[in-house]
Design a protein around this motif. Structure first.
Motif, short mmCIF file in Angstrom:
data_model
loop_
_atom_site.label_atom_id
_atom_site.label_comp_id
_atom_site.label_asym_id
_atom_site.label_seq_id
_atom_site.Cartn_x
_atom_site.Cartn_y
_atom_site.Cartn_z
N ARG A 79 0.84 -1.19 0.00
CA ARG A 79 0.00 0.00 0.00
C ARG A 79 0.88 1.24 0.00
O ARG A 79 1.88 1.29 0.71
CB ARG A 79 -0.88 -0.01 1.26
CG ARG A 79 -2.17 0.72 1.07
CD ARG A 79 -3.12 0.50 2.21
NE ARG A 79 -2.62 1.20 3.38
CZ ARG A 79 -2.83 0.80 4.63
NH1 ARG A 79 -3.50 -0.28 4.89
NH2 ARG A 79 -2.34 1.49 5.64
N LEU A 80 0.52 2.21 -0.82
CA LEU A 80 1.17 3.53 -0.83
C LEU A 80 0.14 4.56 -0.41
O LEU A 80 -0.95 4.63 -1.00
CB LEU A 80 1.69 3.87 -2.23
CG LEU A 80 2.89 3.09 -2.74
CD1 LEU A 80 3.14 3.42 -4.21
CD2 LEU A 80 4.13 3.38 -1.91
N VAL A 81 0.48 5.34 0.62
CA VAL A 81 -0.43 6.36 1.14
C VAL A 81 0.25 7.72 1.02
O VAL A 81 1.38 7.87 1.48
CB VAL A 81 -0.77 6.06 2.62
CG1 VAL A 81 -1.73 7.11 3.17
CG2 VAL A 81 -1.35 4.66 2.78
N PRO A 82 -0.42 8.70 0.39
CA PRO A 82 0.18 10.03 0.26
C PRO A 82 0.45 10.65 1.63
O PRO A 82 -0.40 10.58 2.52
CB PRO A 82 -0.88 10.85 -0.49
CG PRO A 82 -1.91 9.90 -0.94
CD PRO A 82 -1.78 8.65 -0.16
N LYS A 83 1.64 11.24 1.79
CA LYS A 83 2.01 11.96 3.03
C LYS A 83 2.76 13.22 2.60
O LYS A 83 3.94 13.16 2.29
CB LYS A 83 2.95 11.11 3.90
CG LYS A 83 2.34 9.84 4.42
CD LYS A 83 1.61 10.08 5.72
CE LYS A 83 1.14 8.77 6.32
NZ LYS A 83 -0.22 8.76 6.75
N GLY A 84 2.07 14.34 2.56
CA GLY A 84 2.71 15.59 2.14
C GLY A 84 3.27 15.46 0.73
O GLY A 84 2.56 15.11 -0.19
N LYS A 85 4.60 15.72 0.59
CA LYS A 85 5.25 15.59 -0.72
C LYS A 85 5.80 14.19 -0.94
O LYS A 85 6.53 13.95 -1.89
CB LYS A 85 6.40 16.60 -0.82
CG LYS A 85 5.93 18.03 -0.90
CD LYS A 85 7.08 18.98 -1.10
CE LYS A 85 6.52 20.38 -1.32
NZ LYS A 85 7.49 21.43 -1.24
N GLY A 86 5.43 13.28 -0.03
CA GLY A 86 5.95 11.92 -0.13
C GLY A 86 4.85 10.89 -0.06
O GLY A 86 3.68 11.19 -0.26
N ASP A 122 8.73 13.03 -3.58
CA ASP A 122 10.12 13.35 -3.27
C ASP A 122 10.75 12.28 -2.38
O ASP A 122 11.96 12.10 -2.39
CB ASP A 122 10.20 14.69 -2.51
CG ASP A 122 9.69 15.85 -3.35
OD1 ASP A 122 9.73 15.75 -4.60
OD2 ASP A 122 9.24 16.85 -2.77
N GLU A 123 9.92 11.62 -1.57
CA GLU A 123 10.44 10.70 -0.57
C GLU A 123 9.41 9.62 -0.26
O GLU A 123 8.21 9.86 -0.31
CB GLU A 123 10.73 11.52 0.71
CG GLU A 123 11.11 10.71 1.90
CD GLU A 123 11.32 11.59 3.14
OE1 GLU A 123 12.47 11.65 3.59
OE2 GLU A 123 10.35 12.19 3.64
#
Length: 168
Positions: A79-86, A122-123
């Protein structure tokens, strides 16, 4: 970087039942941060929604992928969850017979490609339970660096630049 796994976007009802089994296995969930009742939530959806494809239900707060072997056999999820710019990455190899065979490593590498090249983040970070030596080892081996100690877990991260160096 030849891989022994694929990330499949489509989530079928048979996958959901597999995920429920994995989430009810104490050895699989020992170090997971997931809510304890997540398998019950999935079951409730399964009984309520009679659909063969459940992709949209699993992708509500990010991107959810089944990790499969080259032959298409589901062995876990990412799973990939958006966190700010990452993005935050969660990886679970649910099929315990497949542990220690490099499937998690390859799934993480595919997930990083998704995060950096499709999402353009970005990260990527991963928050891993202190006691989960196996998972911490895999993320470190790939090139993630420890950047934060939280109350129950360690946060590892990798930037796009760091990823491009290992992918080259």
């Amino acid at each position: 970087m030849d891989s022994n796994v694929e990330l499949r976007r489509e989530i079928f009802s048979s996958d959901a039942w597999k995920i429920i089994d994995w989430l009810e296995d104490n050895q699989v969930t020992a170090y997971l941060n997931e809510r304890q009742n997540v398998s019950d939530s999935i079951k409730q959806v399964m009984y309520r929604v009679n659909m063969p494809i459940l992709t949209h239900l699993f992708n509500q707060d990010g991107s959810f992928f089944m990790i499969t072997t080259k032959q298409g056999e589901p062995v876990g999820f990412l799973r990939l969850v958006p966190k700010g710019k990452g993005a935050e990455m969660v990886v679970v190899i649910g099929d315990r017979e497949k542990w220690g065979k490099g499937l998690g490593t390859n799934a993480i590498l595919k997930g990083l490609k998704q995060a950096f090249f499709e999402w353009r983040v970005d990260e990527v970070i991963a928050k891993i339970n202190f006691k989960n030596e196996r998972s911490r080892g895999v993320f470190k081996k790939i090139g993630f660096t420890k950047d934060k100690e939280l109350p129950k877990e360690v946060q590892y991260s990798m930037t796009m630049e760091e990823f491009l160096k290992i992918a080259a």
